[in-house]
Design a protein around this motif. Structure first.
Motif, short mmCIF file in Angstrom:
data_model
loop_
_atom_site.label_atom_id
_atom_site.label_comp_id
_atom_site.label_asym_id
_atom_site.label_seq_id
_atom_site.Cartn_x
_atom_site.Cartn_y
_atom_site.Cartn_z
N ASN A 190 0.79 -1.23 -0.07
CA ASN A 190 0.02 -0.11 -0.10
C ASN A 190 0.76 1.16 0.06
OD1 ASN A 190 0.58 -1.12 2.93
ND2 ASN A 190 0.01 1.08 3.51
N LYS B 83 -0.59 4.64 4.98
CA LYS B 83 -2.05 4.28 4.60
C LYS B 83 -2.37 2.96 5.09
CE LYS B 83 -2.50 8.17 2.59
NZ LYS B 83 -3.25 9.48 3.45
N SER C 85 -3.11 -0.72 5.53
CA SER C 85 -2.83 -2.10 4.97
C SER C 85 -3.76 -2.72 4.20
CB SER C 85 -2.20 -2.90 6.07
OG SER C 85 -1.05 -2.13 6.73
N PRO C 86 -3.26 -3.41 2.98
CA PRO C 86 -4.16 -4.41 2.18
C PRO C 86 -4.59 -5.76 2.80
CG PRO C 86 -2.00 -4.42 1.34
CD PRO C 86 -1.89 -3.46 2.43
N THR C 87 -5.67 -6.25 2.84
CA THR C 87 -6.08 -7.43 3.21
C THR C 87 -6.72 -8.33 2.01
OG1 THR C 87 -7.97 -6.82 4.30
CG2 THR C 87 -5.98 -7.05 5.58
N SER C 88 -6.53 -7.65 0.82
CA SER C 88 -7.26 -8.46 -0.30
C SER C 88 -6.40 -7.93 -1.67
CB SER C 88 -8.61 -8.20 -0.57
OG SER C 88 -8.82 -7.00 -0.93
N HIS D 240 -7.67 -4.73 -2.82
CA HIS D 240 -7.19 -3.31 -2.19
C HIS D 240 -5.86 -3.23 -2.68
CE1 HIS D 240 -9.16 -4.61 2.00
NE2 HIS D 240 -10.03 -4.06 1.10
N ASP E 297 -4.88 0.43 -5.16
CA ASP E 297 -4.04 1.43 -4.52
C ASP E 297 -2.56 1.48 -5.62
OD1 ASP E 297 -2.09 3.12 -3.26
OD2 ASP E 297 -2.20 1.88 -1.07
N ASP F 202 -9.68 -3.82 6.62
CA ASP F 202 -10.94 -4.02 5.59
C ASP F 202 -12.20 -3.08 5.97
OD1 ASP F 202 -12.20 -4.87 3.13
OD2 ASP F 202 -13.48 -6.08 4.43
N LYS G 81 -11.08 0.62 5.66
CA LYS G 81 -11.19 1.06 4.11
C LYS G 81 -12.64 1.58 3.85
CE LYS G 81 -6.87 -1.03 2.22
NZ LYS G 81 -6.57 0.09 1.65
N LYS G 82 -13.51 0.46 4.10
CA LYS G 82 -14.99 0.88 3.76
C LYS G 82 -15.38 1.90 4.44
CE LYS G 82 -15.68 -4.16 2.69
NZ LYS G 82 -16.47 -5.53 3.10
#
Length: 324
Positions: free
Chosen positions: A144, A148, A150-153, A156, A160, A285, A288-289
């Protein structure tokens, strides 16, 4: 746009494509059990530079290097007896050990930000197979933009960094959902540099001694995730909220009702049953949502600080810290 490969349906193609991109010196989106990593050859200075450039990451912030086995790790770092015991207990898994780097290790100085130590982790699952096929450690911070969420998928990562990297391997949602725990042995002391996917209590049980908690803000950066402001959404974060105001999004825990939640822009419950492992897996997640709702702020209710709750509260505190 990055090429996306589903590792469940096309594992051989995924490994071949990953090894090819890594050999060419490019970082890739790599699923691990913690979060998705931006992985590149830890021995190649051009590849490591591309990690920093892709993320916009400060070069004084060291990178964790990921290995396929304990034997691979031993070629790059010197293990004291306690660190070895921890590796044998928790690897493969979400524990990073900060160790003295061997003088002849080909891991480049850029990966360790010039320190004489190196953070090493042996990840579970498909990431280990990629590292074994490549044959060299992979430097892999979260995939990421620096600072910012962190991505879990794979989605994501694509949203980015998809325009900046050639390949993303899709392994589905990350199972742990927060980054690895980082510890460092110093003589007879065991220091916790960053709480994460292995609870401190589990480490203390294996080590037979207490973990010394992180120093106050402003301490020397010895490992990733020690910056005061990190993991931040665009909206301001408000922690330990007992009520939510109109225009705010709410992140709560264990189904607890919150005053004013009927007027919240959106409500997300990290774990209706009060399961901290589920809460950790959902944390980034849901952040982010909540941010994507356009809320004026994100209110977060109190989360227990035991077990994985320590890592969750660490990430929330850094997300809510004043921005540089």
């Amino acid at each position: 746009m990055a090429r996306l490969i589903d590792i469940e349906n096309r594992p051989d193609e995924a490994i071949a494509a990953a090894v090819s991109a890594l050999a060419d010196g490019f970082p890739i989106g790599l699923p691990t059990e913690t979060v998705y990593g931006l992985a590149a050859d830890a021995t190649n200075p051009q590849a490591i530079t591309r990690i920093y450039e892709t993320k916009g990451r400060p070069r004084f912030n060291p990178l964790i290097c990921h290995v396929a086995t304990l034997e691979m790790a031993e070629r790059h770092a010197a293990f004291d007896p306690l660190s070895r015991r921890l590796a044998e207990a928790f690897w493969p898994g979400p524990l990073t050990l900060v160790l003295p780097r061997r003088p002849k290790s080909p891991i480049h100085d850029l990966a360790s930000a010039g320190l004489d130590t190196i953070g090493l982790r042996c990840p579970r699952g498909f990431a280990g197979a990629v590292i074994a096929a490549f044959g060299r450690p992979l430097a892999a911070p979260s995939a990421n933009t620096s600072g910012k969420i962190s991505p879990t998928s794979a989605a994501h990562v694509a949203a980015d960094l998809g325009e900046k990297i050639p390949l993303i391997l899709d392994g589905g949602p990350a199972g742990v959902g927060v980054e690895s725990t980082i510890v460092k042995v110093e003589g007879d002391r065991l220091r916790l540099l960053r709480p994460g996917g292995v609870a401190a209590e589990e480490i203390e049980a294996v080590a037979g001694r207490p973990l010394i908690r992180p120093a106050a803000s402003g301490a020397t950066i010895e490992a990733p995730g020690m910056l005061a402001s990190h993991y931040a959404p665009g909206a301001a974060m408000r922690l330990d909220a007992a009520a939510v105001s109109p225009g705010e999004a709410l992140i709560r825990f264990a189904g607890a009702a919150v005053a004013g939640e009927a007027d919240a822009v959106a409500v997300f419950d990290l774990s209706p049953s009060g399961d901290l492992a589920e809460a950790a897996a959902n944390l980034f997640d849901f952040m982010k949502k909540a941010d994507a709702t356009g809320a004026t702020a994100i209110a977060v209710t109190a989360i227990p600080r035991t077990g994985l709750g320590e890592a969750i509260n660490d990430r929330l505190a850094r997300a809510a810290a004043p921005r540089p």
